[in-house]
Design an enzyme around this catalytic site. Structure first.
Site, PDB file in Angstrom:
ATOM      1  CG  HIS A 207      -0.208   0.257   2.507  1.00 55.47           C
ATOM      2  ND1 HIS A 207       0.514  -0.725   3.134  1.00 55.47           N
ATOM      3  CD2 HIS A 207      -0.054   1.373   3.257  1.00 55.47           C
ATOM      4  CE1 HIS A 207       1.064  -0.227   4.234  1.00 55.47           C
ATOM      5  NE2 HIS A 207       0.738   1.044   4.336  1.00 55.47           N
TER       6      HIS A 207
HETATM    7  C1  UD1 Z   1      -1.794   5.245   6.330  1.00 58.77           C
HETATM    8  C2  UD1 Z   1      -0.459   5.664   6.945  1.00 58.77           C
HETATM    9  C3  UD1 Z   1       0.568   4.567   6.707  1.00 58.77           C
HETATM   10  C4  UD1 Z   1       0.078   3.231   7.208  1.00 58.77           C
HETATM   11  C5  UD1 Z   1      -1.266   2.931   6.576  1.00 58.77           C
HETATM   12  C6  UD1 Z   1      -1.823   1.617   7.081  1.00 58.77           C
HETATM   13  C7  UD1 Z   1       0.005   8.083   6.907  1.00 58.77           C
HETATM   14  C8  UD1 Z   1       0.839   9.127   6.268  1.00 58.77           C
HETATM   15  N1  UD1 Z   1       0.053   6.870   6.297  1.00 58.77           N
HETATM   16  O1  UD1 Z   1      -1.606   5.131   4.918  1.00 58.77           O
HETATM   17  O2  UD1 Z   1       1.763   4.894   7.410  1.00 58.77           O
HETATM   18  O3  UD1 Z   1       1.000   2.231   6.876  1.00 58.77           O
HETATM   19  O4  UD1 Z   1      -2.175   3.999   6.892  1.00 58.77           O
HETATM   20  O5  UD1 Z   1      -2.959   1.238   6.400  1.00 58.77           O
HETATM   21  O6  UD1 Z   1      -0.634   8.343   7.912  1.00 58.77           O
HETATM   22  N2  UD1 Z   1      -8.905   4.904   2.297  1.00 58.77           N
HETATM   23  C9  UD1 Z   1     -10.152   4.350   2.250  1.00 58.77           C
HETATM   24  N3  UD1 Z   1     -10.719   3.943   3.429  1.00 58.77           N
HETATM   25  C10 UD1 Z   1     -10.087   4.063   4.611  1.00 58.77           C
HETATM   26  C11 UD1 Z   1      -8.811   4.662   4.641  1.00 58.77           C
HETATM   27  C12 UD1 Z   1      -8.231   5.063   3.485  1.00 58.77           C
HETATM   28  O7  UD1 Z   1     -10.761   4.208   1.211  1.00 58.77           O
HETATM   29  O8  UD1 Z   1     -10.662   3.650   5.647  1.00 58.77           O
HETATM   30  C13 UD1 Z   1      -8.265   5.295   1.024  1.00 58.77           C
HETATM   31  C14 UD1 Z   1      -8.588   6.713   0.604  1.00 58.77           C
HETATM   32  O9  UD1 Z   1      -8.684   6.722  -0.751  1.00 58.77           O
HETATM   33  C15 UD1 Z   1      -7.376   7.488   1.040  1.00 58.77           C
HETATM   34  C16 UD1 Z   1      -6.264   6.477   0.853  1.00 58.77           C
HETATM   35  O10 UD1 Z   1      -6.853   5.222   1.149  1.00 58.77           O
HETATM   36  O11 UD1 Z   1      -7.184   8.654   0.313  1.00 58.77           O
HETATM   37  C17 UD1 Z   1      -5.091   6.713   1.735  1.00 58.77           C
HETATM   38  O12 UD1 Z   1      -5.479   6.772   3.135  1.00 58.77           O
HETATM   39  P1  UD1 Z   1      -4.539   7.531   4.207  1.00 58.77           P
HETATM   40  O13 UD1 Z   1      -5.066   7.363   5.564  1.00 58.77           O
HETATM   41  O14 UD1 Z   1      -4.257   8.927   3.715  1.00 58.77           O
HETATM   42  O15 UD1 Z   1      -3.152   6.789   4.069  1.00 58.77           O
HETATM   43  P2  UD1 Z   1      -2.820   5.230   3.924  1.00 58.77           P
HETATM   44  O16 UD1 Z   1      -2.281   5.008   2.556  1.00 58.77           O
HETATM   45  O17 UD1 Z   1      -3.945   4.377   4.394  1.00 58.77           O
END
Ligand code: UD1
Length: 366
Positions: A207
């Site tokens: 991811h």
């Molecule tokens: C975040 C953490 C990362 C961790 C990961 C675990 C930061 C900078 N990154 O990354 O260190 O390893 O979590 O999973 O804090 N999304 C959904 N549903 C959700 C959450 C996210 O659809 O419940 C999608 C959205 O499109 C979002 C993208 O995932 O824009 C990224 O989510 P985000 O929380 O920004 O970062 P992660 O890539 O999940």
């Protein structure tokens, strides 16, 4: 009585906060714990499933922040969390890991004069392109109590000029969750559901923006997987960010054509524990999974150019392979065909880190 706000927001945070909340609740005369969920992760499979599996009490407050750019997500957490800290007036804010939630909550607390304890302090990948590395550096620079999982983390902090009195080597709290839940995970039907025989398959998670946000890199990794799946079934629970990229880059069909590849939604904690603890090989770009596979003696290939958890390489089962397709293919074949590497469970990764953390916070308060 100490008033402590524990903060969690993203999937790996929930695993670390579970043993901590449990331990604080064991000491009701000394500690009144709050749990704040920022809502950084919000999908059922990324959040609620973890609360259920890890038996974490419902959060006292959910800030419902959701996804957005780094600046916006961090800022929105800060605005909402500032009101919580002003209302609750805690003695401590406890943050875990290295996600945007960790950074945002720490900044708010220190500026309101509330002490911050950082669990998993001192880890460094030395790669400032990783958003987590910036979160680690800033959080550790401003936190009052730095609770480290390994001796290399202490050394990193000392090298950065942190006062030794702020640092406590306590071990790895994620391993507390692992020990507490291994037996319960054996009740999961995940192997049967996907038709997998123990030790006959590989599992993967992916991811990181550095692997999935660039089409060429992501396609290269998929190419390497084609070789792996010729040798063994590969199960790949797909993170929401990765799912979005698969659709955007039109990779669905190519993945669907790989007969031995099983794509699934993100799994809950117990299902995933049952899955990887029975796998022959794990491929990942996660931080926590490098540690969990080390403790269980499962070979792990880390699809990154560096790791902030070097002890998983020097003492554990981890090999950092980067994202070059040929290197992934070569190392995966070696792990699937060869004998398992000798390993040692790192010091204080013994399932008793949560009590040490709570003791350290109490001690620092007196
Ligand atoms: C975040 C953490 C990362 C961790 C990961 C675990 C930061 C900078 N990154 O990354 O260190 O390893 O979590 O999973 O804090 N999304 C959904 N549903 C959700 C959450 C996210 O659809 O419940 C999608 C959205 O499109 C979002 C993208 O995932 O824009 C990224 O989510 P985000 O929380 O920004 O970062 P992660 O890539 O999940």
């Amino acid at each position: 009585m100490l008033r402590i706000i524990n903060v969690a927001g993203a999937r790996p945070n929930f695993v670390k906060i579970a043993p901590l909340i449990e331990e604080m609740r064991r000491r009701p005369k000394l500690i009144q714990p709050w749990l704040v969920h920022t809502g950084q992760h919000y999908d059922e499979s990324m959040s609620d499933a973890f609360f259920d599996d890890l038996q974490i009490p419902r959060p006292d407050i959910n800030l419902d922040i959701g996804s957005s750019s780094h600046a916006e997500q961090t800022a929105r957490i800060m605005l909402a969390f500032e009101r919580v800290v002003e209302d609750v007036r805690p003695d401590w804010v406890v943050v875990v890991g290295d996600v945007n939630t960790t950074l945002a909550a720490s900044l708010v607390a220190v500026k309101l004069g509330v002490r911050v304890a950082h669990v998993e302090a001192g880890l460094r990948s030395r790669d400032r392109m990783m958003p987590e590395e910036i979160n680690r550096l800033v959080t550790d620079a401003i936190a009052d109590l730095l609770l480290t999982p390994s001796r290399d983390a202490d050394e990193n902090l000392l090298r950065e000029g942190v006062a030794p009195a702020k640092i406590r080597f306590v071990g790895n709290v994620m391993i507390d969750a692992l020990h507490r839940n291994l037996d319960r995970a054996r009740g999961s039907q995940v192997l049967e559901r996907f038709g997998l025989a123990p030790k006959q398959f590989a599992a993967m998670t992916l991811h990181r923006p550095s692997n999935v946000d660039d089409r060429q890199t992501f396609e290269g990794v998929i190419g390497a997987l084609e070789a792996v799946t010729e040798r063994a079934p590969l199960i790949f629970p797909v993170h929401p960010r990765t799912r979005r990229r698969i659709e955007e880059f039109g990779l669905d069909e190519r993945l669907a054509r790989m007969p031995n590849l099983i794509l699934t939604e993100p799994l809950g904690y117990l299902d995933f524990l049952q899955l990887y603890s029975n796998s022959r090989l794990v491929l990942t770009d996660s931080g926590g999974i490098q540690e969990e596979t080390t403790v269980l003696g499962i070979p792990c290939l880390t699809l990154r150019h560096n790791t902030e958890r070097p002890i998983t390489v020097t003492e554990g089962t981890n090999v950092v392979v980067g994202n070059d397709p040929e290197a992934i293919r070569r190392e995966a074949m070696a792990a699937l065909d060869g004998p398992a590497r000798a390993r040692r469970v790192p010091e204080l990764w013994d399932g008793k880190t949560a009590p040490r953390i709570v003791d350290a916070v109490l001690e620092a308060s007196s």
